[in-house]
Design an enzyme around this catalytic site. Sequence first.
Site, PDB file in Angstrom:
ATOM      1  N   SER A 252       0.818  -1.227   0.000  1.00  0.00           N
ATOM      2  CA  SER A 252       0.000   0.000   0.000  1.00  0.00           C
ATOM      3  C   SER A 252       0.843   1.264   0.000  1.00  0.00           C
ATOM      4  O   SER A 252       0.305   2.363  -0.158  1.00  0.00           O
ATOM      5  CB  SER A 252      -0.934   0.002   1.215  1.00  0.00           C
ATOM      6  OG  SER A 252      -0.173  -0.015   2.414  1.00  0.00           O
ATOM      7  N   CYS A 340       4.720 -10.776  12.813  1.00  0.00           N
ATOM      8  CA  CYS A 340       5.664 -10.086  13.695  1.00  0.00           C
ATOM      9  C   CYS A 340       4.970  -9.559  14.949  1.00  0.00           C
ATOM     10  O   CYS A 340       5.486  -8.690  15.634  1.00  0.00           O
ATOM     11  CB  CYS A 340       6.367  -8.949  12.943  1.00  0.00           C
ATOM     12  SG  CYS A 340       5.254  -7.685  12.296  1.00  0.00           S
TER      13      CYS A 340
END
Length: 396
Positions: A252, A340
Amino acid sequence: MALPIIRLHPQRHKRTQGGHPWVYSNEIVTEDAAVKTSAPGDLVEFRTHDKQLIGKGSFNSKTLIAGRIFTRRAAENIDGNFIRTRLSDALALRTKLVAEPYYRLVHAEADALPGLIVDRFGPHLSVQLNTAGMEKLWPLVEEALMGLLAPESIVLRNDSASRALEGLAREVKIVRGTGGGPVEVRENGLTYFADLHGGQKTGWYFDQRDNRALVARYARDAANVLDLYCNAGGFALLAARAGTRSVTGVDSSEAALEIATKSAAHNDLATKCRFHRADVFEDLERRNKAGEKFEVVIADPPAFIKSRKDMTSGARGYRKLAKLAASVTAQKGMLFIASCSYNMELPSFTEQIARGLFEAGRTGRILHTVFAAPDHPVHPHLPESAYLKGMLIGLD
């Protein structure tokens, strides 16, 4: 010079005394004068209720994690020599682990420097000071880094959310050199570029170095690869160099895609790589409806779970990502998916990925379970430092 003493409540010292590097605010005897007079980030001694030394470190009464242990040695002072020694130790370890000077040099508590992150890009350093204690020690850290490495530039990426929790301003600034453009990253035989001033985190994700090489091995003979959340092209370019005929990267961030395109051209891989700006979930929905298939699909998203309150929505996000990514993975193809989010522990992550595969009507087998590269070591008493996990799955 004697340090102020912060005492812990009876029976609340055992975890920290047993090796954990954090002291929580509800473990502290708040009636003591040192608690009331210490400024955020001051160095103190942490002791049991009966005054046995636990360790020395920084203290911030305004945060949930009020104490950070730097040393447990009574005779060791947290001064310039201490900082230089810790940085020298970190450098010696990285020199053994990574062939070229492009790595995480300091990984906070795991390198016994709580609150400090240092990523090295050859002659350039990207630094995060994530606690009030490390903010106060920065002059000593900067002096030690200059003496040890003589970097051309240092960028302070003090824009992490954790700084706000510590009562610190969020900012990005160049404290050495001029900055002003992407710098080189040499990794796995390729030259990438990273924006230390405006890129995500410190500018590059060194933690996925070994996992990029692993995925590239499986992508060697693939007709096509889809790299989701491709950022600056770490997985995509290495797959292209390995022999993949066509690589599509989706992200994005226009700025990240510009750097990925620059890196592809620099490595003579531009004809193999296409980068597309889009929301990943929307992009996957479109590709699924169009019947597109890729022999290797990579999904390395940002953290969906930033705190425990995000667990339900974050778990749903990982499950949906696995479902959609599996839906565009070809028969007998490979899916690499990572998280993560340190709050999403491996068993829970594995469960959500399995549920996503089932919802996509796919079966397969986990070939590799992976973690961060070893220049991101894990503190044995701090599970939060083992944040990255991923799986390479062979789909039927």
